[in-house]
Scaffold this motif. Structure first.
Motif, PDB file in Angstrom:
ATOM      1  N   THR A   7       5.485   7.348  -8.620  1.00 25.54           N
ATOM      2  CA  THR A   7       4.271   6.996  -9.371  1.00 25.54           C
ATOM      3  C   THR A   7       4.551   5.927 -10.417  1.00 25.54           C
ATOM      4  O   THR A   7       3.635   5.258 -10.867  1.00 25.54           O
ATOM      5  N   ARG A   8       5.810   5.779 -10.809  1.00 23.23           N
ATOM      6  CA  ARG A   8       6.133   4.846 -11.897  1.00 23.23           C
ATOM      7  C   ARG A   8       6.631   3.492 -11.403  1.00 23.23           C
ATOM      8  O   ARG A   8       6.486   2.493 -12.097  1.00 23.23           O
ATOM      9  N   LEU A   9       7.213   3.491 -10.212  1.00 28.33           N
ATOM     10  CA  LEU A   9       7.901   2.271  -9.756  1.00 28.33           C
ATOM     11  C   LEU A   9       6.931   1.335  -9.030  1.00 28.33           C
ATOM     12  O   LEU A   9       7.068   1.080  -7.833  1.00 28.33           O
TER      13      LEU A   9
ATOM     14  N   GLY B 192       2.638   6.883  -1.505  1.00 31.40           N
ATOM     15  CA  GLY B 192       3.333   7.367  -0.312  1.00 31.40           C
ATOM     16  C   GLY B 192       3.427   8.883  -0.263  1.00 31.40           C
ATOM     17  O   GLY B 192       3.885   9.428   0.731  1.00 31.40           O
ATOM     18  N   VAL B 193       2.984   9.542  -1.318  1.00 30.53           N
ATOM     19  CA  VAL B 193       3.043  11.012  -1.317  1.00 30.53           C
ATOM     20  C   VAL B 193       2.085  11.567  -0.254  1.00 30.53           C
ATOM     21  O   VAL B 193       2.405  12.540   0.446  1.00 30.53           O
ATOM     22  N   GLY B 194       0.950  10.929  -0.114  1.00 27.71           N
ATOM     23  CA  GLY B 194       0.002  11.343   0.932  1.00 27.71           C
ATOM     24  C   GLY B 194       0.614  11.188   2.316  1.00 27.71           C
ATOM     25  O   GLY B 194       0.405  12.023   3.193  1.00 27.71           O
ATOM     26  N   VAL B 195       1.379  10.132   2.487  1.00 27.26           N
ATOM     27  CA  VAL B 195       2.065   9.909   3.767  1.00 27.26           C
ATOM     28  C   VAL B 195       2.997  11.085   4.055  1.00 27.26           C
ATOM     29  O   VAL B 195       2.973  11.670   5.141  1.00 27.26           O
TER      30      VAL B 195
ATOM     31  N   ASP C 146       0.860  -1.182   0.000  1.00 27.48           N
ATOM     32  CA  ASP C 146       0.000   0.000   0.000  1.00 27.48           C
ATOM     33  C   ASP C 146       0.899   1.236   0.000  1.00 27.48           C
ATOM     34  O   ASP C 146       2.103   1.133  -0.259  1.00 27.48           O
ATOM     35  N   SER C 147       0.318   2.397   0.313  1.00 30.89           N
ATOM     36  CA  SER C 147       1.114   3.625   0.189  1.00 30.89           C
ATOM     37  C   SER C 147       2.298   3.626   1.155  1.00 30.89           C
ATOM     38  O   SER C 147       3.408   4.031   0.791  1.00 30.89           O
ATOM     39  N   VAL C 148       2.062   3.172   2.384  1.00 31.89           N
ATOM     40  CA  VAL C 148       3.157   3.152   3.360  1.00 31.89           C
ATOM     41  C   VAL C 148       4.176   2.077   2.960  1.00 31.89           C
ATOM     42  O   VAL C 148       5.393   2.302   3.014  1.00 31.89           O
ATOM     43  N   GLY C 149       3.678   0.929   2.513  1.00 28.64           N
ATOM     44  CA  GLY C 149       4.577  -0.123   2.050  1.00 28.64           C
ATOM     45  C   GLY C 149       5.426   0.355   0.886  1.00 28.64           C
ATOM     46  O   GLY C 149       6.628   0.050   0.800  1.00 28.64           O
ATOM     47  N   HIS C 150       4.805   1.107  -0.006  1.00 28.11           N
ATOM     48  CA  HIS C 150       5.522   1.629  -1.174  1.00 28.11           C
ATOM     49  C   HIS C 150       6.673   2.532  -0.728  1.00 28.11           C
ATOM     50  O   HIS C 150       7.798   2.427  -1.219  1.00 28.11           O
ATOM     51  N   LEU C 151       6.363   3.403   0.227  1.00 31.36           N
ATOM     52  CA  LEU C 151       7.383   4.332   0.719  1.00 31.36           C
ATOM     53  C   LEU C 151       8.534   3.570   1.382  1.00 31.36           C
ATOM     54  O   LEU C 151       9.715   3.877   1.163  1.00 31.36           O
TER      55      LEU C 151
END
Lengths: 69, 261
Positions: free
Chosen positions: A50-52, B206-209, A25-30
């Motif tokens: 956004t691409r990876l 993750g940009v929102g994070v 998810d977004s946190v996992g992605h980061l």
């Protein structure tokens, strides 16, 4: 990816993408991006995030980054 | 932005009061009415609601909505009998900002927060029109998605016009706006993050994070001690994010709609 998402190595292939890994998810992605930065000494911009979103995209990116240094 | 509604008591001593929501009525092309019930006496609440609905048969399509605490199952049953349906579960959250954690320590994106300026409006409206999908108007099958979208684009346009504190989160390589947010101070020490959105292109990346961490860090630096916000349970990605940042879940509220053609 194995360290970030805790999945077995044999379950990861070039065709693996976000849709295949529920924890991506977004946190996992980061966290994945941070892990890659640390391991390969690369630096991602926001736009790169956004691409990876697949193993193939990540491999291509790192390959290009390593060639250019 | 006109947030204050004028509530009218149904009858003297009634447990029910109601208010027409002018901005939503105008945007959605429906009469939108908020009802509030004193829930201590469930029988009286249910009866008053039934009488009020009977007494105000609308002349045009309408949405009546009300919010209940999630534990009020008996009231929920009465609402269902009166043709109300649950549309959105909302969590109310808070965090003492000294306890704010970092979800991805070490991540230093090249991005900044700055106040929105008039030339940002087209970008902000594009984000507002596309980013929100998990609110009660988008979730209600009786409301066309385009009208639900318009509610947010209109909100941001009006907010910019009236000088609301709207900020953008902008990446600083191409200076693209990745998201925006709106906050308001409540008293001296509390900040309410009332609205935030991330450009669909950046969602899930993750940009929102990063944006939330930056915003909350700014709030802390500005002297705020507590941040509060609300989030739809349907927006699981952000629910998870708030949990990981260290927010506590204070209250869960169900919003009910009753649509009448």
């Amino acid at each position: 990816m194995r360290l970030t998402f805790g999945i077995q190595r044999e379950k990861i292939s070039a065709s693996t993408s976000r849709a295949d890994i529920p924890d991506w998810d977004s946190v996992g992605h980061l966290n994945l991006m941070l892990g890659l930065e640390e391991h390969f000494g690369v630096s991602f911009e926001i736009d790169d995030l956004t691409r990876l979103t697949s193993v193939k995209a990540i491999l291509d990116y790192i390959d290009r980054a390593c060639r250019s240094t | 932005m006109p947030f204050d509604l004028k509530f009218e008591r149904y009858q003297d001593g009634s447990v029910l009061s109601f208010a027409r929501v002018p901005w939503d009525s105008e945007l959605l092309g429906l009469d939108v009415i908020e009802v509030r019930l004193t829930e201590d006496d469930l029988a009286a609440a249910g009866e008053a609601l039934a009488q009020w609905i009977e007494s105000c048969a609308p002349r045009q399509p309408s949405i009546v909505y009300l919010r209940t605490d999630t534990g009020k199952v008996a009231l929920g049953e009465k609402l269902a009998r009166l043709c109300f349906y649950p549309v959105e579960l909302t969590y109310e959250l808070s965090i003492p900002l000294h306890r704010l954690g970092s979800v991805a320590p070490g991540w230093r994106p090249r991005a900044r927060i700055r106040p929105a300026v008039p030339s940002d409006l087209p970008s902000l409206m594009a984000i507002a029109g596309a980013a929100f999908q998990a609110d009660r108007y988008h979730l209600d099958p009786h409301i066309p998605a385009s009208r639900a979208d318009a509610r947010f684009t209109s909100w941001i346009a009006e907010g910019m016009k009236t000088g609301d504190p709207i900020f953008v989160y902008e990446e600083t390589r191409h200076f693209e706006i990745a998201g925006f947010f709106h906050w308001r101070s409540i008293g001296e020490k509390t900040v309410d993050l009332s609205l935030a959105a991330v450009h669909p292109r950046f969602q899930g990346t993750g940009v929102g994070v990063s944006m939330y961490e930056a915003v909350l860090g700014e709030c802390r630096s500005g002297g705020h001690e507590i941040a509060i916000t609300r989030i739809s349970a349907a927006n699981l990605d952000v629910v998870n994010l708030f949990a990981r940042l260290g927010f506590s879940f204070r209250r869960a509220r169900m919003t009910w709609h009753r649509y009448q053609e």
